[in-house]
Design an enzyme around this catalytic site. Structure first.
Site, mmCIF file in Angstrom:
data_model
loop_
_atom_site.group_PDB
_atom_site.id
_atom_site.type_symbol
_atom_site.label_atom_id
_atom_site.label_comp_id
_atom_site.label_asym_id
_atom_site.label_seq_id
_atom_site.Cartn_x
_atom_site.Cartn_y
_atom_site.Cartn_z
ATOM 1 N N THR A 158 -25.009 -55.857 -42.468
ATOM 2 C CA THR A 158 -25.667 -54.727 -43.124
ATOM 3 C C THR A 158 -26.257 -53.850 -42.056
ATOM 4 O O THR A 158 -27.318 -54.128 -41.541
ATOM 5 C CB THR A 158 -26.804 -55.199 -44.026
ATOM 6 O OG1 THR A 158 -26.236 -55.732 -45.186
ATOM 7 C CG2 THR A 158 -27.675 -54.053 -44.466
ATOM 8 N N GLU A 193 -34.242 -60.671 -40.799
ATOM 9 C CA GLU A 193 -35.334 -61.038 -41.698
ATOM 10 C C GLU A 193 -35.528 -62.549 -41.771
ATOM 11 O O GLU A 193 -34.588 -63.298 -42.032
ATOM 12 C CB GLU A 193 -35.048 -60.506 -43.104
ATOM 13 C CG GLU A 193 -35.077 -58.992 -43.195
ATOM 14 C CD GLU A 193 -34.656 -58.505 -44.567
ATOM 15 O OE1 GLU A 193 -34.114 -59.311 -45.335
ATOM 16 O OE2 GLU A 193 -34.868 -57.324 -44.868
ATOM 17 N N LYS A 237 -29.585 -49.769 -37.262
ATOM 18 C CA LYS A 237 -30.577 -50.374 -38.140
ATOM 19 C C LYS A 237 -29.927 -51.553 -38.839
ATOM 20 O O LYS A 237 -28.713 -51.614 -39.015
ATOM 21 C CB LYS A 237 -31.103 -49.380 -39.164
ATOM 22 C CG LYS A 237 -30.111 -48.828 -40.182
ATOM 23 C CD LYS A 237 -29.667 -49.735 -41.300
ATOM 24 C CE LYS A 237 -30.860 -50.309 -42.055
ATOM 25 N NZ LYS A 237 -30.362 -51.268 -43.132
ATOM 26 N N THR A 245 -34.996 -49.443 -42.354
ATOM 27 C CA THR A 245 -35.377 -49.890 -43.697
ATOM 28 C C THR A 245 -36.419 -51.000 -43.531
ATOM 29 O O THR A 245 -37.595 -50.726 -43.391
ATOM 30 C CB THR A 245 -34.161 -50.368 -44.505
ATOM 31 O OG1 THR A 245 -33.414 -51.319 -43.734
ATOM 32 C CG2 THR A 245 -33.270 -49.195 -44.869
#
Length: 377
Positions: A178, A257, A167, A145
């Site tokens: 996640t 991130e 991922k 993603t």
């Protein structure tokens, strides 16, 4: 090029779920002779339709295939979303001549939006046509993603091969994070494999935490085909799976991130992994690192927060909760935990105020250790 273990075929295709046109659908098929499968799922109170479906699939420890899509999480989509998951499993099952009840379904991406089913089912058809054992990297690419790169691992040991993909880049919080991950092996396994795999995830994926947010879709699946004809000891199997899961977990947090630095906190000399975790993982401590991201590593006694204003990449704090090795009473554990957290809080406060300017001469990746040797009586 990476390849799947014996007994497995897979494909990664662009089904048109993502507007970018990148690969967004992965299919892995277990041709056996053994079709062992188990999984660990999110502990979030709200779970996506694919998680609810797949919990039922792995209940009998038999999995024939797993279908994964990126570009849409199929979470918070109500009964219609569950119906979409069911339809996906049935379509895969029809194409492979297996039972829909043996097809694990995983989705990742935007929450609250239903999947484009026409595109997804058409993508399943193309994936089935392209099944092979040699395109493993494309499978890893199809589940990405916001990942900056695909994440996969392969290793052979005593004639057995393990391969894994993962991922995940955001919402890395306790109990999986996640992520979607699939680990497959051609070893022959017995009923203990489920317990072994759960131990492996508890020491790796379960400890990841980058931003304190838990997810609706976390799923880590393990399948074994037995096609190598080789049976490893339980310890050998666990070690092989730990190698795979540890590598993938580290790849996930390295790609979290917005992170810039990783700090490692190590609890040593604890009587058990449970005690080590009690000492080192506590929200009362993490609040002193406000604005940071956090994660734990590949053993139960590690924790890695990601700091944004640190002048080096890896930082280690060691804390000794107990010496010599004895079981902790609840009273002792509370006292040791409070003492340890006081040390860590004070250190964190100093870190924030001083920004470690006095250590600007340190080189990247050097490790500084703060060892607390006090005992609890």
């Amino acid at each position: 090029m990476a390849s799947l273990p014996q007994g497995f075929r897979g494909a990664g295709v662009a089904a048109g779920i993502k507007s970018s046109g990148n690969r967004d659908l992965a299919l892995i098929v277990n041709d056996g002779p053994q079709k062992f499968g188990t999984a660990v799922f999110t502990s979030n109170r709200v779970e996506a339709a694919p998680v609810s479906w797949s919990r039922q699939v792995v209940a009998d420890k038999e999995v024939s295939a797993i279908i994964l899509n990126s570009g849409g999480a199929n979470a918070c989509t109500g009964p219609e979303g569950f119906a979409d998951t069911h339809k996906t499993a049935e379509h895969v099952a029809e194409k492979l001549s297996v039972s829909a009840g043996d097809v694990v379904v995983c989705s990742t991406g935007l929450i609250g939006v239903r999947l484009p089913m026409d595109a997804l089912l058409s993508g399943v058809d193309r994936a089935v046509d392209q099944l092979t054992g040699s395109n493993a990297e494309e499978i890893a690419e199809a589940i990405m993603t916001t990942d900056s790169h695909s994440k996969f691992f392969e290793k052979e040991y005593k004639g057995v091969k393990v391969f894994g993909i993962a991922k995940g880049a955001g919402m890395l919080a306790p109990s999986l994070a996640t992520m979607l991950s699939v680990i497959v092996t051609d070893a022959i396994v017995d009923e203990a494999a489920g317990k072994i795999f759960k131990e492996v995830t508890s020491e790796t994926f379960d400890l990841l935490d980058s931003d304190g947010c838990m997810s609706t879709n976390d799923t880590v699946t393990f399948m074994a085909s037995g096609a190598s004809g080789i049976t490893l000891s339980h310890q050998e199997l666990k070690t092989l799976l730990l190698d795979c899961a540890s590598y993938l977990a580290n790849q996930l947090i390295s790609d979290a991130e917005g992170h810039t630095k990783i700090v490692e906190i190590v609890t040593i000399n604890a009587a058990s992994k449970e005690d080590a975790l009690e000492v080192v993982i506590d929200e009362g401590y993490w609040e002193y690192l406000s604005g940071t991201e956090k994660v734990a590593s590949n053993t139960a006694s590690f924790c890695f927060p990601v700091l944004h204003d640190c002048p080096f990449d890896v930082y280690s704090v060691q804390s000794t909760p107990l010496k010599p090795h004895k079981p902790l009473t609840k009273k002792q554990l509370k006292a040791r935990k409070e003492a340890s957290l006081t040390d860590l809080r004070n250190f964190a406060k100093q870190f924030k105020e001083a920004k470690l300017l006095e250590y600007n001469s340190w080189k990247e990746n050097e490790v500084f250790e703060l060892v607390d040797t006090r005992k609890v009586h």
